[in-house]
Design an enzyme around this catalytic site. Structure first.
Site, mmCIF file in Angstrom:
data_model
loop_
_atom_site.group_PDB
_atom_site.id
_atom_site.type_symbol
_atom_site.label_atom_id
_atom_site.label_comp_id
_atom_site.label_asym_id
_atom_site.label_seq_id
_atom_site.Cartn_x
_atom_site.Cartn_y
_atom_site.Cartn_z
ATOM 1 N N SER A 279 64.562 -7.504 -79.624
ATOM 2 C CA SER A 279 65.305 -6.455 -80.312
ATOM 3 C C SER A 279 65.218 -5.145 -79.529
ATOM 4 O O SER A 279 65.642 -5.082 -78.381
ATOM 5 C CB SER A 279 64.786 -6.309 -81.744
ATOM 6 N N GLU A 407 71.760 -13.729 -86.265
ATOM 7 C CA GLU A 407 71.172 -12.405 -86.034
ATOM 8 C C GLU A 407 71.606 -11.384 -87.083
ATOM 9 O O GLU A 407 70.818 -10.558 -87.547
ATOM 10 C CB GLU A 407 71.594 -11.886 -84.651
ATOM 11 N N HIS A 511 67.315 -12.584 -87.220
ATOM 12 C CA HIS A 511 66.809 -11.765 -86.131
ATOM 13 C C HIS A 511 65.287 -11.797 -86.145
ATOM 14 O O HIS A 511 64.654 -11.482 -87.144
ATOM 15 C CB HIS A 511 67.320 -10.336 -86.371
#
Length: 609
Positions: A279, A407, A511
């Site tokens: 991320s 995600e 995610h």
């Protein structure tokens, strides 16, 4: 469909105005001087601002644990030695360090890599860490960088935070002999945590590096860096009289430089550093792949769930955010004396108030990264996705990158707590994509019939922000001659909770879903794995280890019996000659053609990332 087209056209018209080669590690190589010559802002021991005000800032009263007063030095030194009398002792260039030994690895917690960025040094580049003479107690984690969490993720926040937070943790395999140099030093894996540049910690249980270090026979390093307004505030252009941002990225550089100068003492090879992150951590890694002064600090990179399409702020936008921040503090944006007089808690509160004000459903991509790096023209010169497409990055470095299959769920359901109607979804898509909205809606609307269109928005975020620009960048890297591998993590966990801890990710591959598998940290993080999931974790862990050892995630490196026994499936390089195959990381991992290639072809053709 005629009614839909009329409605789409109406929404588009109504909203069309909405805007917006590693260096050698010996004493003859002065990496500080070398990097200073490339970028003058890194690791300078410049004088602090001369101020005539007694701030009484909380962090000024706190001293590093290695900085002993004359009356306490002996007592604290004895305490440190007694507490860790069976742990390893290592002599770094800054002073002696005592760690601990567990059943899996040797661990050194909370090693300072720069002096505390407190007081008048709050918004300054990191400074070289001051040396110490007494044995430094590295048996427990230090405070995480300043952050505040609210809502569903509050329980995951570090309990101890401070401005004095520039530390790193090191994990080394049990067979490392610190009393004599290794004839074959081990690869080093440096982890940069995610958290939207406002949260996260190197000491989070999810990132416990002892298992990765043990099973892959690597040295694992986790680092802290300044977050939010502390790391990225921009209040002006003059570095002497204002905050000029990107301090969090400079912190990461300082940590990488410390690794180059010291990691051999821990059994690591400074010429074989793999930088990896997820991320915002992956975004950080991508920036170091673009920054010239970072080039000698690592050899290769792993990018996990990089949000390529979330744009970095321009200087104008960063200054605008800085002005909004200053208003919340009752300081003028140009009054550095006033800003520096704020307590850490006041800075954090103003940061959080500024962030909440900027949340706008019609510009909801902003909510993904209110604070973070900006394009300053010196350290960072362009967007990552642009740099990859134009070849403005270290293309000679091997790269492994990928995404999870869903995600966008965590982001969309985090912004929209209530169902989103078809009309509302049309308005949001139109506000974001403007002249491209009709084509995008025509692509996605027919696929979603539920009254709640959040799943449609989540898929758009997955494709536009993560998957498709990653594919585009991987293909550009391949065209530039880089060795590149791609993956998609596509396993729905059997645990009723989700790795992110957010209930609306239930039964989704959200995610961050790959993290406990990469670190083999599920038990430490409080999650249960089935035998099949444990096998998946073993293989993912060993793919990353193989990449660190050899630059190929499917190689059978000889350094660990554990990974030789995993029978890793062949992971072909990402190239047109292989049919652009990606590795599907699931219980039955296998290489496959990308399942959403037709969608990514659509986004590539739009040319908007």
């Amino acid at each position: 469909m005629g009614r839909w087209r009329s409605l789409l056209l109406l929404c588009a018209l109504c909203l069309s105005e909405t805007t917006g080669e590693p260096t050698k590690n010996d004493d003859e190589v002065n990496l500080v001087s070398f990097l200073r010559g490339i970028y003058a802002g890194l690791l300078l021991r410049d004088d602090p601002l001369v101020l005539n005000t007694d701030f009484g800032i909380n962090s000024l009263a706190s001293e590093r644990s290695q900085s002993f007063s004359s009356s306490q030095e002996s007592e604290n030194e004895d305490k440190a030695v007694k507490k860790t009398d069976i742990g390893p002792l290592v002599m770094t260039k800054n002073g002696p360090i005592k760690g601990i030994t567990t059943d899996k690895a040797h661990i050194f917690y909370g090693i300072p890599y720069a002096d505390p960025p407190v007081g008048s040094y709050r918004w300054k580049p990191p400074r070289p860490v001051s040396p110490w003479k007494a044995v430094y107690d590295a048996t427990f984690p230090r405070a995480a960088c300043m952050q505040g969490c609210r809502g569903p993720i509050a329980a995951e926040c570090p309990q101890n935070v401070s401005e004095d937070c520039l530390y790193l943790n090191i994990f080394a395999p049990r067979d490392v002999n610190f009393s004599s140099p290794l004839s074959n030093p081990l690869p080093v894996m440096v982890w940069i945590h995610g958290g939207d540049f406002i949260a996260g910690s190197a000491s989070k249980p999810l990132y416990d590096g002892r298992f990765m270090s043990n099973f892959t026979h690597t040295i694992v390093v986790n680092l802290e860096y300044r977050l939010g307004a502390f790391g990225f505030l921009v209040s002006g252009k003059d570095a002497k009289m204002s905050a000029v941002g990107n301090y969090g990225i400079l912190d990461q550089q300082a940590a990488l430089l410390w690794v180059q100068r010291n990691i051999a003492t821990f059994g690591g090879d400074p010429g074989k550093v793999t930088l990896f992150g997820e991320s915002a951590g992956a975004q950080s890694v991508s920036l170091h792949l673009m920054i010239q002064s970072s080039k000698p600090l690592f050899k290769q990179a792993v990018l996990q769930s990089l949000p390529f399409s979330i744009p970095l702020k321009t200087r104008h936008d960063a200054l605008k955010l800085g002005k909004e921040f200053a208003k919340k503090t009752n300081c003028s944006v140009g009054d550095i004396v006033c800003l520096l007089s704020l307590t850490p808690q006041a800075v954090l509160e103003a940061q959080m108030k500024t962030s909440s004000k900027l949340v706008n459903p019609f510009r909801f991509l902003e909510v993904f990264e209110t604070w973070g790096p900006f394009i300053d023209g010196e350290l960072i010169k362009e967007q990552a996705v642009t740099a990859f497409q134009k070849g403005h990055w270290h293309a000679e470095k091997p790269v492994l990158l990928g995404t999870t299959s869903e995600e966008g769920v965590i982001f969309v359901y985090g912004v929209f707590s209530k169902p989103v109607s078809a009309l509302e979804s049309i308005m949001y898509v139109t506000a974001i994509f403007k002249q491209h909205s009709l084509r995008i809606l025509h692509k996605y609307l027919p696929l979603y019939r539920d009254s709640d269109r959040r799943n449609m928005l989540a898929q758009i975020v997955t494709d536009f922000v993560f998957l498709c620009p990653s594919r585009r960048s991987a293909r550009a890297a391949t065209e530039a001659g880089s060795k590149t591998w791609m993956y998609v993590f596509d396993h729905v966990t059997s645990d009723p909770r989700v790795w992110s801890g957010l209930t609306f990710c239930y039964r989704h591959v959200c995610h961050g879903a790959e993290l406990p598998f990469v670190f083999d940290s599920a038990p430490v993080a409080g999650f249960a794995l089935t035998p099949a999931e444990k096998l998946l974790s073993n293989r993912v862990l060993c793919h990353w280890g193989a990449f660190a050892h050899t630059g190929d995630p499917s190689s059978r490196f000889r350094q660990t019996t554990f990974c030789r026994e995993q029978r890793l499936p062949v992971w072909p390089r990402y190239s047109d000659t292989s049919g652009w195959l990606v590795m599907n990381l699931t219980v039955r991992s296998h290489a496959q053609v990308g399942t959403r290639n037709h969608v990514c072809d659509f986004w590539d053709h739009l040319g908007i990332y």
